[in-house]
Design an enzyme around this catalytic site. Structure first.
Site, PDB file in Angstrom:
ATOM      1  N   ILE A 133       0.840  -1.198   0.000  1.00 49.41           N
ATOM      2  CA  ILE A 133       0.000   0.000   0.000  1.00 49.41           C
ATOM      3  C   ILE A 133       0.873   1.244   0.000  1.00 49.41           C
ATOM      4  CG2 ILE A 133      -1.654   1.323   1.376  1.00 49.41           C
ATOM      5  CD1 ILE A 133      -2.734  -1.461   2.352  1.00 49.41           C
ATOM      6  N   ARG A 216      -5.162  -1.085  10.310  1.00 51.20           N
ATOM      7  CA  ARG A 216      -6.087  -1.718  11.255  1.00 51.20           C
ATOM      8  C   ARG A 216      -6.282  -0.766  12.421  1.00 51.20           C
ATOM      9  NH1 ARG A 216      -7.347  -4.292   7.737  1.00 51.20           N
ATOM     10  NH2 ARG A 216      -7.256  -6.554   7.381  1.00 51.20           N
ATOM     11  N   ASP A 240      -9.906   5.031   8.141  1.00 48.82           N
ATOM     12  CA  ASP A 240     -10.782   4.061   7.498  1.00 48.82           C
ATOM     13  C   ASP A 240     -11.009   2.857   8.399  1.00 48.82           C
ATOM     14  OD1 ASP A 240     -12.301   3.158   5.199  1.00 48.82           O
ATOM     15  OD2 ASP A 240     -10.777   1.586   5.031  1.00 48.82           O
ATOM     16  N   GLU A 245     -14.224  -1.420  16.168  1.00 49.81           N
ATOM     17  CA  GLU A 245     -14.782  -1.330  14.825  1.00 49.81           C
ATOM     18  C   GLU A 245     -15.932  -2.315  14.704  1.00 49.81           C
ATOM     19  OE1 GLU A 245     -11.960  -0.996  11.546  1.00 49.81           O
ATOM     20  OE2 GLU A 245     -13.255  -2.316  10.389  1.00 49.81           O
ATOM     21  N   HIS A 264     -14.350   1.459   6.973  1.00 54.28           N
ATOM     22  CA  HIS A 264     -13.539   0.340   6.442  1.00 54.28           C
ATOM     23  C   HIS A 264     -13.910   0.086   4.976  1.00 54.28           C
ATOM     24  CE1 HIS A 264     -11.014  -3.245   7.999  1.00 54.28           C
ATOM     25  NE2 HIS A 264     -10.766  -3.022   6.725  1.00 54.28           N
TER      26      HIS A 264
END
Lengths: 303, 303
Positions: A133, A216, A240, A245, A264
């Site tokens: 990424i 994460r 994100d 979560e 997410h």
């Protein structure tokens, strides 16, 4: 080169084959096979002695290894890394939204000038956990002339980064945080990275820097972040992924003037197929040009 | 090369001079002068026979011509075009916000998955009025592998565009609108471009395409746009400029699920100096390398 897309003849993947300059063909006549829409149990129907290359649709190939479906003599490529660009694009969107105050503009019911505006041009971007990424993000940031600081596991220099530190270097994170205008978290969630961005880390960030998390939620201490945002100790945060979560309804990060939360959604289902299509186009083009393919699987090693 | 920054010794511009590899010097010893913080009436204090190059801080140089301050034998560069990148960056931010639903995420008070997500990778971007901002945007979009369609006044091919039409071609706009996933309006406001994007134009756009306006509000028919958005006939609209401007409080575009409004903030005051600093760094570097400077003024022609 003749390529078959199947068992499911996804039009987007067929278009990618054609766009790269190859032909579509029935499975029995194809030297290349783009696998889509079924598991390895159906592979035998498509295998034949002329088959030279198979592009698999996922990053992980454990089911294929477990089924023993693949044989010697076929080059196999996985989709490993093909979704990194999708996540990097989301990260860039979050960075620009923070810099230009788009989160506040979206909420406004009147024509208010933003308190401040920032640019990515010429700034310093710190990437904590610069893997696939991070590399994709560096590619998207190239036109902005940013200075990239990176931390990765090995410390092996990341292409396009001015400086790369190994994660084990005890000064690396603090130095990166002090120098960066945008801090992008893209590291894996491990015991070593849990709450990596805690109150002490946030305190070392510039007071107008933005924190972006597309990795994460566990990597950022949510309570410490909310405190830092409330106190204006950093510019803002675009996340994100969160901890917990999903974030509970009405959590203070929702609607926070210094925060933008996306649920997410950096690598959403509707974008999996376009990302795979890009990989197919790349690999068909590379095969036609005699260049090395991306994501070649070592069947012996199992990845 | 020795360069002076003055009358106001702006640190950001001095840093740019140093970053490009030149030295800072008192005005009387400098061959290059980066003018900042005063009008042409003070130029005579800084001029001397050894002065070879002056970088002016604005795009328009009428006051300098009117004052007759500049003399033969000095190369003069203006800041023309230096702010295009700032606007292009904002346009890219709006495009990504639309594609990833950041406007809706910003408004959410709970963890809702977005209805859909899109990517810029591999899409078609139509630029209506491809001048300096359009060229800068094409540069920022390069890593996304987009197909660019352009309309400009002359029809002279725009670098990086697959196709460029002249504005006078009666089929150009409709064809661009039908093919584009993102339509970026960056044309000047003239009698010919008033309400260029009207109900008929909106009807030719793809039903999931986004309209981005970073030019002038008058180019888009606001009433027709609101109708198209309400009916879901296009994907959405992200506007930095509106008609009327400012938009009245509570206007339906504020908070519209398919719209993101920024209050004419694509080229805000706080970013003027960074943009000028980039131009200074570029031109100092070019001068040191013996390359042509950007924005050279023709004193005879007056621009």
């Amino acid at each position: 080169m003749r390529v078959h897309v199947g068992p499911e003849p996804a039009a987007e993947l067929q278009d990618a084959v054609l766009a790269a300059g190859a032909e579509l063909a029935p499975a029995a006549e194809a030297t290349g096979l783009v696998w889509f829409g079924a598991g390895p149990e159906r592979f035998a129907e498509y295998d034949h002695p002329g088959l030279e290359w198979v592009q698999l649709p996922a990053a992980g190939i454990e089911p294929w290894l477990a089924a023993g479906a693949l044989r010697e003599g076929i080059t196999v490529t996985s989709a490993a890394g093909s979704y990194a660009e999708t996540v990097a694009e989301h990260a860039l969107g979050l960075m620009l939204a923070g810099a230009r105050g788009l989160h506040q503009a979206a909420r406004a019911e009147r024509w208010d000038r933003p308190e401040r505006a920032r640019t990515l041009f010429g700034t310093t971007v710190g990437i904590v956990g610069a893997g696939g990424i991070g590399r994709a993000l560096i590619g998207l940031l190239r036109p902005f002339g940013v200075r990239v600081l990176a931390i990765n596991r090995s410390g092996r220099p990341v292409d396009g980064a001015e400086r790369t530190w190994p994660a084990e270097d005890p000064d690396a994170l603090g130095t990166l945080l002090e120098r960066s205008d945008h801090v992008v978290v893209a590291a894996p969630a491990t015991a070593a990275t849990a709450a990596l961005i805690d109150a002490a880390a946030l305190a070392r960030m510039k007071d107008d820097a933005w924190l972006i998390n597309v990795a994460r939620g566990s990597l950022v201490d949510t309570g410490a972040l909310v405190e830092a945002l409330d106190a204006g100790r950093i510019g803002g945060a675009a996340l994100d992924v969160t901890d917990p979560e999903p974030l509970p309804d009405g959590h203070p990060l929702f609607g926070h003037p210094r925060a933008l939360i996306t649920p997410h959604s950096a690598n959403p289902k509707p974008l999996l197929l376009p990302a795979l299509a890009r990989r197919v186009r790349d690999n068909v083009r590379r095969r036609l040009a005699g260049e090395p393919l991306i994501g070649v699987v070592d069947l012996e090693a199992g990845y």
